[in-house]
Design a protein around this motif. Sequence first.
Motif, PDB file in Angstrom:
ATOM      1  N   ALA A  79      10.778 -37.978  12.160  1.00  0.00           N
ATOM      2  CA  ALA A  79       9.373 -38.242  11.825  1.00  0.00           C
ATOM      3  C   ALA A  79       9.258 -39.213  10.655  1.00  0.00           C
ATOM      4  N   TYR A  80      10.127 -39.064   9.660  1.00  0.00           N
ATOM      5  CA  TYR A  80      10.113 -39.980   8.524  1.00  0.00           C
ATOM      6  C   TYR A  80      10.410 -41.407   8.990  1.00  0.00           C
ATOM      7  N   GLY A  81      11.429 -41.562   9.825  1.00  0.00           N
ATOM      8  CA  GLY A  81      11.768 -42.887  10.344  1.00  0.00           C
ATOM      9  C   GLY A  81      10.656 -43.469  11.195  1.00  0.00           C
ATOM     10  N   GLY A  82      10.023 -42.622  11.995  1.00  0.00           N
ATOM     11  CA  GLY A  82       8.905 -43.084  12.805  1.00  0.00           C
ATOM     12  C   GLY A  82       7.747 -43.554  11.965  1.00  0.00           C
ATOM     13  N   SER A  83       7.479 -42.840  10.870  1.00  0.00           N
ATOM     14  CA  SER A  83       6.379 -43.264   9.998  1.00  0.00           C
ATOM     15  C   SER A  83       6.712 -44.574   9.295  1.00  0.00           C
ATOM     16  N   LEU A  84       7.971 -44.757   8.921  1.00  0.00           N
ATOM     17  CA  LEU A  84       8.369 -46.042   8.329  1.00  0.00           C
ATOM     18  C   LEU A  84       8.176 -47.186   9.328  1.00  0.00           C
ATOM     19  N   GLY A  85       8.634 -46.954  10.555  1.00  0.00           N
ATOM     20  CA  GLY A  85       8.484 -47.978  11.589  1.00  0.00           C
ATOM     21  C   GLY A  85       7.026 -48.293  11.876  1.00  0.00           C
ATOM     22  N   ALA A  86       6.197 -47.256  11.917  1.00  0.00           N
ATOM     23  CA  ALA A  86       4.773 -47.466  12.179  1.00  0.00           C
ATOM     24  C   ALA A  86       4.121 -48.265  11.053  1.00  0.00           C
ATOM     25  N   ARG A  87       4.510 -47.981   9.813  1.00  0.00           N
ATOM     26  CA  ARG A  87       3.934 -48.738   8.684  1.00  0.00           C
ATOM     27  C   ARG A  87       4.363 -50.198   8.712  1.00  0.00           C
ATOM     28  N   VAL A  88       5.604 -50.443   9.090  1.00  0.00           N
ATOM     29  CA  VAL A  88       6.073 -51.832   9.188  1.00  0.00           C
ATOM     30  C   VAL A  88       5.293 -52.570  10.276  1.00  0.00           C
ATOM     31  N   ALA A  89       5.089 -51.919  11.420  1.00  0.00           N
ATOM     32  CA  ALA A  89       4.343 -52.554  12.508  1.00  0.00           C
ATOM     33  C   ALA A  89       2.891 -52.793  12.116  1.00  0.00           C
ATOM     34  N   ALA A  90       2.310 -51.859  11.377  1.00  0.00           N
ATOM     35  CA  ALA A  90       0.918 -52.017  10.950  1.00  0.00           C
ATOM     36  C   ALA A  90       0.767 -53.159   9.951  1.00  0.00           C
TER      37      ALA A  90
ATOM     38  N   LEU B 253       2.537 -50.533  19.848  1.00  0.00           N
ATOM     39  CA  LEU B 253       2.347 -50.847  21.264  1.00  0.00           C
ATOM     40  C   LEU B 253       1.510 -52.096  21.484  1.00  0.00           C
ATOM     41  N   ALA B 254       1.039 -52.703  20.403  1.00  0.00           N
ATOM     42  CA  ALA B 254       0.197 -53.897  20.515  1.00  0.00           C
ATOM     43  C   ALA B 254       0.957 -55.078  21.122  1.00  0.00           C
ATOM     44  N   ASN B 255       2.239 -55.196  20.794  1.00  0.00           N
ATOM     45  CA  ASN B 255       3.032 -56.286  21.362  1.00  0.00           C
ATOM     46  C   ASN B 255       4.516 -55.954  21.259  1.00  0.00           C
ATOM     47  N   ASP B 256       5.329 -56.704  21.960  1.00  0.00           N
ATOM     48  CA  ASP B 256       6.768 -56.442  22.003  1.00  0.00           C
ATOM     49  C   ASP B 256       7.430 -56.620  20.645  1.00  0.00           C
ATOM     50  N   LYS B 257       6.980 -57.597  19.888  1.00  0.00           N
ATOM     51  CA  LYS B 257       7.572 -57.869  18.579  1.00  0.00           C
ATOM     52  C   LYS B 257       7.377 -56.687  17.636  1.00  0.00           C
ATOM     53  N   ALA B 258       6.176 -56.139  17.585  1.00  0.00           N
ATOM     54  CA  ALA B 258       5.894 -54.996  16.711  1.00  0.00           C
ATOM     55  C   ALA B 258       6.688 -53.775  17.151  1.00  0.00           C
ATOM     56  N   PHE B 259       6.790 -53.545  18.460  1.00  0.00           N
ATOM     57  CA  PHE B 259       7.531 -52.397  18.965  1.00  0.00           C
ATOM     58  C   PHE B 259       9.008 -52.510  18.609  1.00  0.00           C
ATOM     59  N   ALA B 260       9.581 -53.691  18.814  1.00  0.00           N
ATOM     60  CA  ALA B 260      10.998 -53.892  18.515  1.00  0.00           C
ATOM     61  C   ALA B 260      11.278 -53.729  17.026  1.00  0.00           C
ATOM     62  N   LEU B 261      10.425 -54.284  16.181  1.00  0.00           N
ATOM     63  CA  LEU B 261      10.630 -54.182  14.741  1.00  0.00           C
ATOM     64  C   LEU B 261      10.504 -52.740  14.265  1.00  0.00           C
ATOM     65  N   ALA B 262       9.501 -52.031  14.725  1.00  0.00           N
ATOM     66  CA  ALA B 262       9.310 -50.636  14.315  1.00  0.00           C
ATOM     67  C   ALA B 262      10.502 -49.781  14.719  1.00  0.00           C
ATOM     68  N   ASN B 263      11.022 -50.008  15.900  1.00  0.00           N
ATOM     69  CA  ASN B 263      12.151 -49.210  16.354  1.00  0.00           C
ATOM     70  C   ASN B 263      13.462 -49.629  15.707  1.00  0.00           C
ATOM     71  N   ARG B 264      13.548 -50.864  15.274  1.00  0.00           N
ATOM     72  CA  ARG B 264      14.722 -51.281  14.512  1.00  0.00           C
ATOM     73  C   ARG B 264      14.713 -50.615  13.136  1.00  0.00           C
ATOM     74  N   VAL B 265      13.535 -50.487  12.539  1.00  0.00           N
ATOM     75  CA  VAL B 265      13.417 -49.816  11.242  1.00  0.00           C
ATOM     76  C   VAL B 265      13.694 -48.317  11.384  1.00  0.00           C
ATOM     77  N   ALA B 266      13.212 -47.710  12.454  1.00  0.00           N
ATOM     78  CA  ALA B 266      13.386 -46.269  12.666  1.00  0.00           C
ATOM     79  C   ALA B 266      14.771 -45.914  13.195  1.00  0.00           C
ATOM     80  N   GLY B 267      15.529 -46.870  13.669  1.00  0.00           N
ATOM     81  CA  GLY B 267      16.832 -46.615  14.271  1.00  0.00           C
ATOM     82  C   GLY B 267      17.807 -45.824  13.423  1.00  0.00           C
ATOM     83  N   PRO B 268      18.023 -46.187  12.163  1.00  0.00           N
ATOM     84  CA  PRO B 268      18.975 -45.419  11.350  1.00  0.00           C
ATOM     85  C   PRO B 268      18.581 -43.945  11.172  1.00  0.00           C
ATOM     86  N   THR B 269      17.304 -43.685  11.015  1.00  0.00           N
ATOM     87  CA  THR B 269      16.898 -42.288  10.856  1.00  0.00           C
ATOM     88  C   THR B 269      17.016 -41.525  12.176  1.00  0.00           C
ATOM     89  N   LEU B 270      16.797 -42.202  13.304  1.00  0.00           N
ATOM     90  CA  LEU B 270      17.014 -41.547  14.592  1.00  0.00           C
ATOM     91  C   LEU B 270      18.494 -41.246  14.803  1.00  0.00           C
TER      92      LEU B 270
END
Length: 162
Positions: free
Chosen positions: A96-107, A41-58
């Motif tokens: 949850a696995y996809g969300g954690s991957l996305g969160a790690r990429v954003a971090a 949630l820090a910026n649009d770029k991080a949010f978009a990237l995290a959700n792109r990474v989590a997309g396949p698992t969702l």
Amino acid sequence: MLILAIVLFVLALAVGGVAVAGLAGKLPRNRWAGVRTPETLANDKAFALANRVAGPTLAAAALLLVIGGVGALVLGGVTGVAVALVAVVAALGVAAYGGSLGARVAAALPAEASGCGNDCGCGSAPEPAAADESNTDAAAAAADCGMDSCGSCALKGACLPS
């Protein structure tokens, strides 16, 4: 069984919609959907990237929910409920696995300049300069709310209007 199947199909549609929007980079930062951590949630770029990474698992989670709904309809009874329950648990795990991957990429993204403590050179809010004794509280609030050069560091946006 029909109600259970409909609930699973509606959930699958919602999760699938978030997956498609995340994969396409069209999911805006919001309160309800997507990978929502302080880093994403820090910026649009991080949010978009995290959700792109989590997309396949969702998308996989949505497919599991559809399978659970079909299983509930076709099998019926206790077996149908069991299949639906297993599908829901599996979908939650995959999401949850996809969300954690996305969160790690954003971090892992480098922090952007925020103007608040990181790069403004103040480290903390400066002492307020009050014009008179009766206005000391107002001057302190103004300093904390970012109405001077670096006062927003103290409250990090807590003074923004709701």
